[in-house]
Design a protein around this motif. Sequence first.
Motif, PDB file in Angstrom:
ATOM      1  N   VAL A 184       7.530  -6.805 -12.887  1.00 19.17           N
ATOM      2  CA  VAL A 184       7.342  -5.419 -12.874  1.00 19.17           C
ATOM      3  C   VAL A 184       8.376  -4.698 -13.976  1.00 19.17           C
ATOM      4  N   PRO A 185       9.615  -5.022 -14.148  1.00 22.69           N
ATOM      5  CA  PRO A 185      10.604  -4.363 -15.010  1.00 22.69           C
ATOM      6  C   PRO A 185      10.225  -4.514 -16.350  1.00 22.69           C
ATOM      7  N   TYR A 188       7.561   2.091  -7.732  1.00 22.72           N
ATOM      8  CA  TYR A 188       6.758   0.719  -7.449  1.00 22.72           C
ATOM      9  C   TYR A 188       7.703  -0.541  -7.167  1.00 22.72           C
ATOM     10  N   ASN A 189       8.810  -0.515  -8.334  1.00 17.87           N
ATOM     11  CA  ASN A 189       9.540  -1.755  -8.346  1.00 17.87           C
ATOM     12  C   ASN A 189      10.846  -1.619  -7.004  1.00 17.87           C
ATOM     13  N   ARG A 190      11.068  -0.284  -6.605  1.00 17.58           N
ATOM     14  CA  ARG A 190      11.658  -0.297  -5.398  1.00 17.58           C
ATOM     15  C   ARG A 190      10.979  -0.682  -4.159  1.00 17.58           C
ATOM     16  N   ARG A 191       9.679  -0.425  -4.267  1.00 13.55           N
ATOM     17  CA  ARG A 191       8.927  -0.630  -3.133  1.00 13.55           C
ATOM     18  C   ARG A 191       8.797  -2.284  -2.739  1.00 13.55           C
ATOM     19  N   ILE A 192       8.904  -3.021  -3.886  1.00  9.85           N
ATOM     20  CA  ILE A 192       8.623  -4.179  -3.612  1.00  9.85           C
ATOM     21  C   ILE A 192      10.317  -5.057  -3.827  1.00  9.85           C
ATOM     22  N   ALA A 193      11.044  -4.370  -3.897  1.00  7.09           N
ATOM     23  CA  ALA A 193      12.435  -5.102  -4.000  1.00  7.09           C
ATOM     24  C   ALA A 193      12.965  -5.924  -3.077  1.00  7.09           C
TER      25      ALA A 193
END
Length: 396
Positions: A323-324, A387-392
Amino acid sequence: MTTKAPSSSPRRAGQRLSWRNPSVRSAVYQGLLLALVAAAAWYLLSNTLANLAQRNISSGFGFLGREAGFAIGETPIAYTPADTYGRAILVGLLNTLRVSVVCIVVATLLGTLLGMARLSHNWLIARLAGVYIEFVRNVPLLLQLFFWYAIITESTPGPRQALNPLPGVFLSNRGLKLPGLQGDALDWIAGGLALAVLLSVLLWHGARKMRLRSGKPLPVLRIAATLLLALPLAGWWFSGAALALDMPHLRGFNFQGGISLSPEFAALTMGLVVYTSAFIAEVVRSGVQSVSRGQWEAAQALGLSRGRTLRLVILPQALRVIVPPMTSQFLNVTKNSSLAVAIGYPDIVSVVNTTLNQTGQAVEGIMIIMAAYLAVSLAIALLMNWYNRRIALVER
């Protein structure tokens, strides 16, 4: 007998204000830097205003309310030359957003397939994907845009000899003409489709939580497909079925009616998709390879096929790595769309260039372009960071 401790507050106050105190030095340095930046900004602004006044060029954004007087080839909203410069710039911004969204979606799908192909056990597929990626990444994007534009405009016939592979579909050097829909029911259908997408997203989140709690899966894909089909049809029915098919037809030297995809839009889309998909493929490949080999072996020990292992075990873990850098590629798609001016696609850069040539408001025009790209880039970055925080991974 109690003894009174000597007061040290004056000494401590002196130490707090001493140059040896790192906090004092930091505050002074930051203040000096801030003053330097403010002085540079003031100098540039005052110098610009003085030069504009010397040349009798008025500053400000009042020109946005004046009549534009020029036509735009592709207009996603109603526009005529009698409209204002502000509306013309809005048309250019919408054209930029349209091509950016299409290219992001298509390039992501193609890049993911190419990244998986690069990791294929089939020698030929892996090598072909590798050659494609290395070749496309090392050819300048502007050159690729010229190539696709030449292919589309030079290899297709004129409107009178247009290719007609399907009823109502015409391909010529004026673009691709497709049958379209018109009528009051379109708003209802679009509303039903938007509601179906929203409900599908909520359903996916609810099914995920339910599966984590109880282990029972829901048929999300079947329910979502039903919603995407049923709700637009319900909107069409509630509107009174006020919908008609608009077929393109040849009139004079061009086609009238239907939906038109211009050669410029097609060339820009092809160039951006092909170029960006090569970079996304490498992002996907590196993300998949970041997952340890033990995950593959554990999934195979459970009897999962390679496809299910990739979809259920590997990709969810690889997303945290993917994602990043994928966010950077999405931002690059939006910024690279500014090259559309080279092939005549009326994006915001092209429209603002025409505007500033007519009005002489060069500084304001550049500021509008910068603000537009900054706003779009920040919106994409905020969405992808969310979204990156959601899947972290959450440490316990």
